[in-house]
Write an enzyme that holds these catalytic residues in place. Structure first.
Site, PDB file in Angstrom:
ATOM      1  CB  SER A 167     -32.603  -6.978   0.946  1.00 39.20           C
ATOM      2  OG  SER A 167     -33.198  -7.952   0.156  1.00 39.20           O
ATOM      3  CG  HIS A 191     -30.959  -4.308  -3.975  1.00 35.80           C
ATOM      4  ND1 HIS A 191     -31.775  -3.299  -3.528  1.00 35.80           N
ATOM      5  CD2 HIS A 191     -31.504  -5.464  -3.520  1.00 35.80           C
ATOM      6  CE1 HIS A 191     -32.758  -3.823  -2.824  1.00 35.80           C
ATOM      7  NE2 HIS A 191     -32.618  -5.132  -2.810  1.00 35.80           N
ATOM      8  CD  GLU A 194     -31.663   0.513  -4.545  1.00 35.35           C
ATOM      9  OE1 GLU A 194     -32.355   1.482  -4.224  1.00 35.35           O
ATOM     10  OE2 GLU A 194     -31.444  -0.443  -3.774  1.00 35.35           O
ATOM     11  CG  ASN A 231     -35.360  -1.809   0.653  1.00 36.76           C
ATOM     12  OD1 ASN A 231     -36.482  -1.812   0.136  1.00 36.76           O
ATOM     13  ND2 ASN A 231     -34.542  -2.825   0.544  1.00 36.76           N
TER      14      ASN A 231
HETATM   15  N1  NAD Z   1     -37.321 -11.654  -2.205  1.00 30.94           N
HETATM   16  C1  NAD Z   1     -37.152 -10.358  -2.415  1.00 30.94           C
HETATM   17  O1  NAD Z   1     -38.120  -9.589  -2.492  1.00 30.94           O
HETATM   18  C2  NAD Z   1     -35.763  -9.804  -2.578  1.00 30.94           C
HETATM   19  C3  NAD Z   1     -35.588  -8.575  -3.255  1.00 30.94           C
HETATM   20  C4  NAD Z   1     -34.283  -8.080  -3.459  1.00 30.94           C
HETATM   21  C5  NAD Z   1     -33.194  -8.789  -2.958  1.00 30.94           C
HETATM   22  N2  NAD Z   1     -33.395  -9.972  -2.281  1.00 30.94           N
HETATM   23  C6  NAD Z   1     -32.218 -10.695  -1.797  1.00 30.94           C
HETATM   24  O2  NAD Z   1     -31.927 -11.759  -2.699  1.00 30.94           O
HETATM   25  C7  NAD Z   1     -31.327 -12.842  -1.993  1.00 30.94           C
HETATM   26  C8  NAD Z   1     -32.148 -14.102  -2.250  1.00 30.94           C
HETATM   27  O3  NAD Z   1     -33.460 -13.871  -1.829  1.00 30.94           O
HETATM   28  P1  NAD Z   1     -34.667 -14.798  -2.327  1.00 30.94           P
HETATM   29  O4  NAD Z   1     -35.907 -14.062  -1.995  1.00 30.94           O
HETATM   30  O5  NAD Z   1     -34.419 -15.265  -3.714  1.00 30.94           O
HETATM   31  O6  NAD Z   1     -34.511 -16.034  -1.321  1.00 30.94           O
HETATM   32  P2  NAD Z   1     -34.996 -17.540  -1.530  1.00 30.94           P
HETATM   33  O7  NAD Z   1     -35.114 -18.112  -0.164  1.00 30.94           O
HETATM   34  O8  NAD Z   1     -36.161 -17.622  -2.446  1.00 30.94           O
HETATM   35  O9  NAD Z   1     -33.746 -18.227  -2.278  1.00 30.94           O
HETATM   36  C9  NAD Z   1     -32.499 -18.377  -1.672  1.00 30.94           C
HETATM   37  C10 NAD Z   1     -31.832 -19.608  -2.264  1.00 30.94           C
HETATM   38  O10 NAD Z   1     -30.495 -19.679  -1.772  1.00 30.94           O
HETATM   39  C11 NAD Z   1     -30.168 -21.063  -1.748  1.00 30.94           C
HETATM   40  N3  NAD Z   1     -28.978 -21.263  -0.938  1.00 30.94           N
HETATM   41  C12 NAD Z   1     -28.871 -21.204   0.408  1.00 30.94           C
HETATM   42  N4  NAD Z   1     -27.598 -21.432   0.759  1.00 30.94           N
HETATM   43  C13 NAD Z   1     -26.886 -21.638  -0.379  1.00 30.94           C
HETATM   44  C14 NAD Z   1     -25.518 -21.914  -0.663  1.00 30.94           C
HETATM   45  N5  NAD Z   1     -24.629 -22.046   0.324  1.00 30.94           N
HETATM   46  N6  NAD Z   1     -25.149 -22.048  -1.951  1.00 30.94           N
HETATM   47  C15 NAD Z   1     -26.049 -21.933  -2.944  1.00 30.94           C
HETATM   48  N7  NAD Z   1     -27.363 -21.682  -2.737  1.00 30.94           N
HETATM   49  C16 NAD Z   1     -27.775 -21.525  -1.470  1.00 30.94           C
HETATM   50  C17 NAD Z   1     -31.417 -21.733  -1.193  1.00 30.94           C
HETATM   51  O11 NAD Z   1     -31.438 -23.124  -1.496  1.00 30.94           O
HETATM   52  C18 NAD Z   1     -32.518 -20.929  -1.896  1.00 30.94           C
HETATM   53  O12 NAD Z   1     -32.952 -21.584  -3.079  1.00 30.94           O
HETATM   54  C19 NAD Z   1     -31.272 -12.433  -0.529  1.00 30.94           C
HETATM   55  O13 NAD Z   1     -30.010 -11.894  -0.246  1.00 30.94           O
HETATM   56  C20 NAD Z   1     -32.359 -11.358  -0.429  1.00 30.94           C
HETATM   57  O14 NAD Z   1     -32.111 -10.423   0.586  1.00 30.94           O
HETATM   58  C21 NAD Z   1     -34.656 -10.493  -2.092  1.00 30.94           C
END
Ligand code: NAD
Length: 285
Positions: free
Chosen positions: A120, A141, A153, A192
């Site tokens: 993000s 993104h 993005e 953002n």
């Molecule tokens: N949630 C949102 O609204 C949103 C929007 C845009 C971008 N993002 C970005 O997307 C990414 C993921 O966010 P999310 O909301 O899906 O988080 P989430 O917590 O739902 O999922 C993250 C996953 O990563 C896994 N993980 C952790 N360490 C790992 C590793 N070493 N190898 C493989 N898997 C691993 C975890 O087990 C978990 O299932 C982040 O970088 C976040 O900033 C999130």
């Protein structure tokens, strides 16, 4: 270059939806997550989601069979990365963990496989020394929920080639998305940053006593046609998440972000937003 096979690393909220969207369009996709429970949950979620699409008449049995055949859930990173043309990293928002995973990715894929992060806020150049040939490294993104939200993005840092950016733009279009290209890296990208400006202004108006948060929401919903005002939206995304972002800004710029005390006291009182029934608004009634 042509993208045929994609690997999504991380099967959480974002990764699973990015993976399924990509398989729908129809690319071959693998997904890996370090947590086996997450992979089990992903398989159940995917099955449920696709069954729902059939029940609603949005997809045929045949389409769903095709999607299932194209989407492979892998229990090792090595298996997930085999023969892929594009990697989308969507793991936990921790720089150290992303760095270690991207290093492994760089060692396991072809030198021309594109490597992207869905972070993000972290710009891809943070990882340019962890990836061999960083001209193939960029931010991709997506927005939540990634199956629904059209915008992606694409961020092209100085290390990233125009060819990589072009290929990613084409890939997004091919998967039903509406991509935009940032020609330079900037903290927060586009959406953002704009959201932050709106939120800062909204909190300032309330903090200085010009009007209530309810009226700021009414103004944005009725004067700007935003589906939700900034305070209602904040309840949805989580007040604790906002405090984390504010803490980071405080640390980076040494200046208290506008409305910091208000958000901090809400977190201390447990008013974390809709997920707990109370944030700016009360959802228990
Ligand atoms: N949630 C949102 O609204 C949103 C929007 C845009 C971008 N993002 C970005 O997307 C990414 C993921 O966010 P999310 O909301 O899906 O988080 P989430 O917590 O739902 O999922 C993250 C996953 O990563 C896994 N993980 C952790 N360490 C790992 C590793 N070493 N190898 C493989 N898997 C691993 C975890 O087990 C978990 O299932 C982040 O970088 C976040 O900033 C999130």
């Amino acid at each position: 270059m042509e993208i045929r096979k994609v690997c999504v690393i991380g099967g959480g909220a974002m990764g699973r939806q990015i993976a399924l969207n990509t398989a729908i369009y129809p690319f071959e996709v693998t997904v890996f997550d370090a947590n086996p429970a997450c992979l089990e949950d992903l398989a159940a979620w995917e099955k449920n989601y696709l069954a729902g699409r059939i029940a609603k008449g949005r997809m045929t049995e045949e389409q769903v069979a095709g999607i299932k055949a194209r989407l492979t859930i892998c229990d090792t990173l090595e298996a997930a990365l085999k023969d892929v043309d594009l990697v989308i990293e969507a793991i936990v928002e921790r720089e150290d963990i992303k760095r270690s995973v991207l290093k492994q990715v760089s060692d396991l894929v072809r030198p021309d496989t594109l490597i992207t992060t869905n972070s993000s806020r972290m710009v891809a150049s943070l990882f340019k020394n962890d990836v061999a040939n960083p001209s193939r490294l960029a931010n991709l993104h997506y927005f939540n929920p990634a199956l629904v939200m059209k915008l992606v993005e694409v961020v092209k840092g100085e290390h990233c080639s125009q060819e990589t950016a072009n290929t990613l733009m084409e890939f997004c279009k091919a998967t039903g998305k509406t991509p935009i290209l940032l020609n330079r890296e900037v903290d927060g990208f586009v959406v953002n940053r704009i959201l932050q400006a709106i939120n800062d202004e909204a909190r300032w108006l309330v903090q200085e006593g010009y009007c209530s948060y309810e009226d700021v929401d009414i103004a944005c919903e009725n004067g700007l046609s935003h589906p939700m005002g900034p305070f209602r939206l904040n309840d949805l995304t989580g007040i604790d998440v906002t405090l984390n972002v504010m803490d980071r800004r405080y640390e980076m710029f040494g200046e208290k972000p506008i409305g910091y005390d208000m958000i901090k006291s809400m977190v201390e009182e447990g008013r974390l937003g809709k997920k707990v029934g109370r944030g700016f608004y009360d959802y228990t009634k």
